[in-house]
Write an enzyme that holds these catalytic residues in place. Structure first.
Site, PDB file in Angstrom:
ATOM      1  N   GLU A  65      -1.101   7.332  -7.468  1.00  0.00           N
ATOM      2  CA  GLU A  65       0.287   7.037  -7.842  1.00  0.00           C
ATOM      3  C   GLU A  65       0.591   7.539  -9.247  1.00  0.00           C
ATOM      4  O   GLU A  65       0.992   6.777 -10.140  1.00  0.00           O
ATOM      5  CB  GLU A  65       0.576   5.532  -7.756  1.00  0.00           C
ATOM      6  CG  GLU A  65       0.582   5.037  -6.333  1.00  0.00           C
ATOM      7  CD  GLU A  65       0.890   3.558  -6.162  1.00  0.00           C
ATOM      8  OE1 GLU A  65       1.083   2.855  -7.174  1.00  0.00           O
ATOM      9  OE2 GLU A  65       0.931   3.108  -5.018  1.00  0.00           O
TER      10      GLU A  65
ATOM     11  N   HIS B 122      -7.494   5.408 -11.109  1.00  0.00           N
ATOM     12  CA  HIS B 122      -6.559   4.427 -10.530  1.00  0.00           C
ATOM     13  C   HIS B 122      -6.169   3.464 -11.662  1.00  0.00           C
ATOM     14  O   HIS B 122      -6.653   2.338 -11.733  1.00  0.00           O
ATOM     15  CB  HIS B 122      -7.238   3.689  -9.369  1.00  0.00           C
ATOM     16  CG  HIS B 122      -6.306   2.951  -8.455  1.00  0.00           C
ATOM     17  ND1 HIS B 122      -6.185   3.222  -7.105  1.00  0.00           N
ATOM     18  CD2 HIS B 122      -5.429   1.956  -8.685  1.00  0.00           C
ATOM     19  CE1 HIS B 122      -5.286   2.414  -6.556  1.00  0.00           C
ATOM     20  NE2 HIS B 122      -4.817   1.630  -7.498  1.00  0.00           N
TER      21      HIS B 122
ATOM     22  N   TRP C 205      -3.559  -0.253   3.246  1.00  0.00           N
ATOM     23  CA  TRP C 205      -3.766  -0.968   1.989  1.00  0.00           C
ATOM     24  C   TRP C 205      -3.544  -2.421   2.276  1.00  0.00           C
ATOM     25  O   TRP C 205      -2.492  -2.791   2.754  1.00  0.00           O
ATOM     26  CB  TRP C 205      -2.785  -0.494   0.903  1.00  0.00           C
ATOM     27  CG  TRP C 205      -3.098  -1.136  -0.417  1.00  0.00           C
ATOM     28  CD1 TRP C 205      -2.505  -2.242  -0.971  1.00  0.00           C
ATOM     29  CD2 TRP C 205      -4.108  -0.721  -1.358  1.00  0.00           C
ATOM     30  NE1 TRP C 205      -3.076  -2.549  -2.180  1.00  0.00           N
ATOM     31  CE2 TRP C 205      -4.067  -1.628  -2.431  1.00  0.00           C
ATOM     32  CE3 TRP C 205      -5.046   0.318  -1.379  1.00  0.00           C
ATOM     33  CZ2 TRP C 205      -4.919  -1.530  -3.535  1.00  0.00           C
ATOM     34  CZ3 TRP C 205      -5.889   0.410  -2.479  1.00  0.00           C
ATOM     35  CH2 TRP C 205      -5.825  -0.500  -3.538  1.00  0.00           C
TER      36      TRP C 205
ATOM     37  N   ASN D  12       1.508   7.172  -0.970  1.00  0.00           N
ATOM     38  CA  ASN D  12       1.505   5.721  -0.775  1.00  0.00           C
ATOM     39  C   ASN D  12       2.919   5.314  -0.418  1.00  0.00           C
ATOM     40  O   ASN D  12       3.843   5.463  -1.229  1.00  0.00           O
ATOM     41  CB  ASN D  12       1.076   4.988  -2.054  1.00  0.00           C
ATOM     42  CG  ASN D  12      -0.378   5.264  -2.407  1.00  0.00           C
ATOM     43  OD1 ASN D  12      -1.095   5.936  -1.660  1.00  0.00           O
ATOM     44  ND2 ASN D  12      -0.813   4.751  -3.542  1.00  0.00           N
TER      45      ASN D  12
ATOM     46  N   GLN E  20      -9.510  -3.498  -9.030  1.00  0.00           N
ATOM     47  CA  GLN E  20      -8.945  -4.534  -8.177  1.00  0.00           C
ATOM     48  C   GLN E  20      -9.997  -5.298  -7.363  1.00  0.00           C
ATOM     49  O   GLN E  20      -9.709  -6.386  -6.883  1.00  0.00           O
ATOM     50  CB  GLN E  20      -7.886  -3.921  -7.253  1.00  0.00           C
ATOM     51  CG  GLN E  20      -6.717  -3.376  -8.066  1.00  0.00           C
ATOM     52  CD  GLN E  20      -5.628  -2.772  -7.210  1.00  0.00           C
ATOM     53  OE1 GLN E  20      -5.714  -1.620  -6.834  1.00  0.00           O
ATOM     54  NE2 GLN E  20      -4.610  -3.549  -6.895  1.00  0.00           N
TER      55      GLN E  20
ATOM     56  N   TYR F 170       5.470   2.334   1.306  1.00  0.00           N
ATOM     57  CA  TYR F 170       5.608   0.952   1.759  1.00  0.00           C
ATOM     58  C   TYR F 170       6.983   0.646   2.334  1.00  0.00           C
ATOM     59  O   TYR F 170       7.109  -0.106   3.266  1.00  0.00           O
ATOM     60  CB  TYR F 170       5.342  -0.022   0.594  1.00  0.00           C
ATOM     61  CG  TYR F 170       3.890  -0.044   0.170  1.00  0.00           C
ATOM     62  CD1 TYR F 170       2.982  -0.878   0.798  1.00  0.00           C
ATOM     63  CD2 TYR F 170       3.422   0.785  -0.852  1.00  0.00           C
ATOM     64  CE1 TYR F 170       1.642  -0.901   0.434  1.00  0.00           C
ATOM     65  CE2 TYR F 170       2.081   0.776  -1.222  1.00  0.00           C
ATOM     66  CZ  TYR F 170       1.196  -0.069  -0.581  1.00  0.00           C
ATOM     67  OH  TYR F 170      -0.129  -0.083  -0.930  1.00  0.00           O
TER      68      TYR F 170
ATOM     69  N   GLU G 266      -1.938   4.853   1.289  1.00  0.00           N
ATOM     70  CA  GLU G 266      -1.646   3.418   1.276  1.00  0.00           C
ATOM     71  C   GLU G 266      -0.412   3.157   2.108  1.00  0.00           C
ATOM     72  O   GLU G 266       0.604   3.846   1.973  1.00  0.00           O
ATOM     73  CB  GLU G 266      -1.387   2.915  -0.155  1.00  0.00           C
ATOM     74  CG  GLU G 266      -2.603   2.900  -1.042  1.00  0.00           C
ATOM     75  CD  GLU G 266      -2.321   2.310  -2.426  1.00  0.00           C
ATOM     76  OE1 GLU G 266      -1.316   1.582  -2.588  1.00  0.00           O
ATOM     77  OE2 GLU G 266      -3.113   2.585  -3.346  1.00  0.00           O
TER      78      GLU G 266
ATOM     79  N   ARG H 128     -11.391   4.508   1.269  1.00  0.00           N
ATOM     80  CA  ARG H 128     -10.874   5.076   0.021  1.00  0.00           C
ATOM     81  C   ARG H 128     -11.146   4.076  -1.102  1.00  0.00           C
ATOM     82  O   ARG H 128     -10.751   2.918  -1.002  1.00  0.00           O
ATOM     83  CB  ARG H 128      -9.367   5.306   0.181  1.00  0.00           C
ATOM     84  CG  ARG H 128      -8.644   5.706  -1.072  1.00  0.00           C
ATOM     85  CD  ARG H 128      -7.172   5.955  -0.749  1.00  0.00           C
ATOM     86  NE  ARG H 128      -6.458   6.325  -1.939  1.00  0.00           N
ATOM     87  CZ  ARG H 128      -5.624   5.521  -2.601  1.00  0.00           C
ATOM     88  NH1 ARG H 128      -5.408   4.289  -2.194  1.00  0.00           N
ATOM     89  NH2 ARG H 128      -5.017   5.955  -3.690  1.00  0.00           N
TER      90      ARG H 128
END
Ligand code: IFM
Length: 526
Positions: A193, A147, A459, A336, A48, A338, A404, A103
């Protein structure tokens, strides 16, 4: 900052001061209210941010291939944030931001371009430089070993993670990472994830390698796949690989390196849509499918009963030895988180003869006020508290790192990311409440608090190549201007807020605006 961006920024700042003064609240907690050994950081992942995809010996990963297949309408990570070349200035920015930990992930195909076998000296050098640079700025490195970016060569050779052969190659890869970097790394995460990798990559097909089978995929499933079977098979292999990595670390490295190895899973918080017994049971089922799929084997040695029952003979079984080896093979869980979803029972999906993971779960997930990919999350910090409490009760209060958490927004260049500041303030506050063992007459609150969470990572550090939509949305504390060939980084309001929080003040947005304003007028008077 270009004159235009700067002017726009100042206009927005000045225009908003009054509004935020009128509405500002000063929170009562600050960084020092968290334990001293608790770490605050931020993160990115290799594909990314790094770019330089074919430079210095790196080979394509399945994420390169997925992006180049047109999934992101022509966007890809070929350049991304050019982190490969800009790592020194990025680390300086991390230090200026006040990050205590960072991270990042290692690109397997940069380190071992053939997937297995010889190590690429330039890849090795890059990660050594990166780690040393972090350490020289007093920032703890937290490494993710995988990842979403399996070397494409292994996907071509034997189908990647649908083959058990990947376990052996993964083990050889992580052995090299432990050997080469382990003298300086204390926190290793085997998979990012892991549940999304299996589900997104092999059931619905919206993440690499984009496999699925009709009628289950989001797209038209042109990459092959079997949504009924492959997600379970891949998860099985990921768990075996994870457990082997932990076993290897404990046997060969732990004694002298003293580090910790965990796994990361994506975790919604699920609320029942109604209080009916059906929706309550469906909510537990959703937890079992999303979290228990990985965490139950790690804590109890086997998949949850609900998952085994509904998947039937499509879910592989562990041998007695495998189960013993998987059980207890973690030092922490990376989470993670959200957003919160509501869950409604959907028993009819079990009537279909051909089912995928989602149909086996037999629920309808209701996204409150957002869609996939999300445009902005609702601020529901209680969801995080409930999730931490659930992990505590269900899995014996394991050490947790929130790897995250952050707010998404369209990537339109705005530096005034007020919704992100609101989101981060709310979630860090909720986290503090979850950590504290409040002495209360109300047994419920005694029971609810005292999570064993050890760290929190926003994140993401930069606006980067986003997993769901390429460059359309961003989570970054820093905006990266893609129209500028220098890919200049600009701090958003959230970066200023995080810095002030990490440096001991949890200042409100109005105060940030005032500080920025004061800073600007003092610099313009010189
Ligand atoms: O950008 C991704 C990241 O790669 C994995 N977790 C979710 C993020 C936001 O979609």
């Amino acid at each position: 900052m270009s004159i235009t961006v700067r002017l726009l920024f100042l206009l927005l700042v000045i225009g908003n001061v009054g509004f935020f003064i009128a509405n500002g609240v000063v929170d009562e907690y600050q960084r020092d209210d968290f334990p001293a050994e608790f770490v605050f950081g931020s993160g990115t992942s290799a594909y990314q941010v790094e770019g330089a995809v074919l430079e210095d010996g790196r080979s394509f990963s399945i994420w390169d291939t997925f992006a180049h297949s047109g999934y992101y309408n022509g966007a890809n990570g070929d350049v991304a944030c050019d982190g490969y070349h800009k790592y020194k200035e990025d680390i300086q920015l991390m230090a200026d931001t006040g990050l205590e930990a960072f991270r990042f992930s290692i690109s397997w195909s940069r380190l071992i371009p053939n997937g297995s076998g010889s190590v690429n000296a330039k890849g090795l050098q890059y990660y050594n430089n990166f780690i040393n640079e972090l350490l020289s700025h007093g920032i703890q490195p937290h490494v993710t070993l995988f990842h979403d970016d399996l070397p494409q060569i292994l996907e071509d050779e034997y189908g990647g993670w649908i083959s058990r052969k990947a376990v052996k190659d993964y083990l050889a890869y992580v052995d090299i990472c432990f050997r080469e970097f382990g003298d300086r790394i204390l926190h290793w995460t085997t998979f990012n994830e892991a549940n999304v990798f299996s589900l997104g990559g092999y059931d619905v097909g919206f993440t690499p390698p984009g496999r699925c089978s009709s009628p289950f995929g989001f797209g038209n499933c042109t990459n092959g796949g079997n949504s009924s079977y492959e997600p379970y098979l891949v998860t099985h292999h990921l768990l075996l690989a994870h457990a082997s990595a932990v076993r290897l670390y404990r046997k060969k490295y732990k004694g002298r390196q003293h580090g910790f190895v965990g796994i990361n899973v994506f975790a919604y918080w699920f609320e029942p849509y109604t209080n009916t017994m059906e929706d309550l049971k469906a909510t537990q089922r959703a937890h079992d499918f999303y979290l228990g799929w990985f965490l139950n084997p790690l804590v109890n040695g086997d998949y949850p009963e609900t998952v085994k029952k509904n998947a039937g003979n499509r879910i592989p079984s562990f041998t007695k030895l495998e189960s013993e080896r998987i059980k207890g093979s973690f030092d922490f869980f990376g989470i993670n988180h959200y957003t919160t979803l509501q869950v409604k029972d959907n028993p009819s999906s079990l009537e279909n003869d051909i089912r995928d993971f989602m149909a086996d779960m037999a629920v309808t997930l209701i996204f409150s006020g957002t869609e996939i990919p999300p445009t902005q999350f609702l601020v529901e910090p209680l969801g995080l508290q409930n999730l931490l409490n659930y992990l505590k009760e269900e899995y014996g209060n394991p050490p947790i790192y929130i790897h995250e958490n952050g707010q998404v927004q369209p990537r339109n260049g705005t530096l005034i990311d007020t919704p992100r500041v609101e989101y981060l303030r709310a979630y860090t506050g909720a986290l503090l409440d979850a950590l504290r063992l409040l002495v209360s007459q109300d047994m419920q609150s005694l029971y609810r608090n005292g999570s064993n969470t050890r760290g929190y990572f926003v994140w993401s550090f930069l606006d980067l190549f986003e997993l769901m939509d390429g460059y359309k949305s961003g989570y970054g504390l820093y905006y990266v201007d893609l129209n500028d060939k220098e890919l200049t980084r600009y701090p958003k309001l959230s970066a200023h807020w995080y810095t002030s929080f990490l440096k001991g003040q949890n200042i409100s947005q109005d105060d940030i605006f005032l500080k920025l304003d004061a800073k600007d007028s003092s610099s313009s008077s010189h």
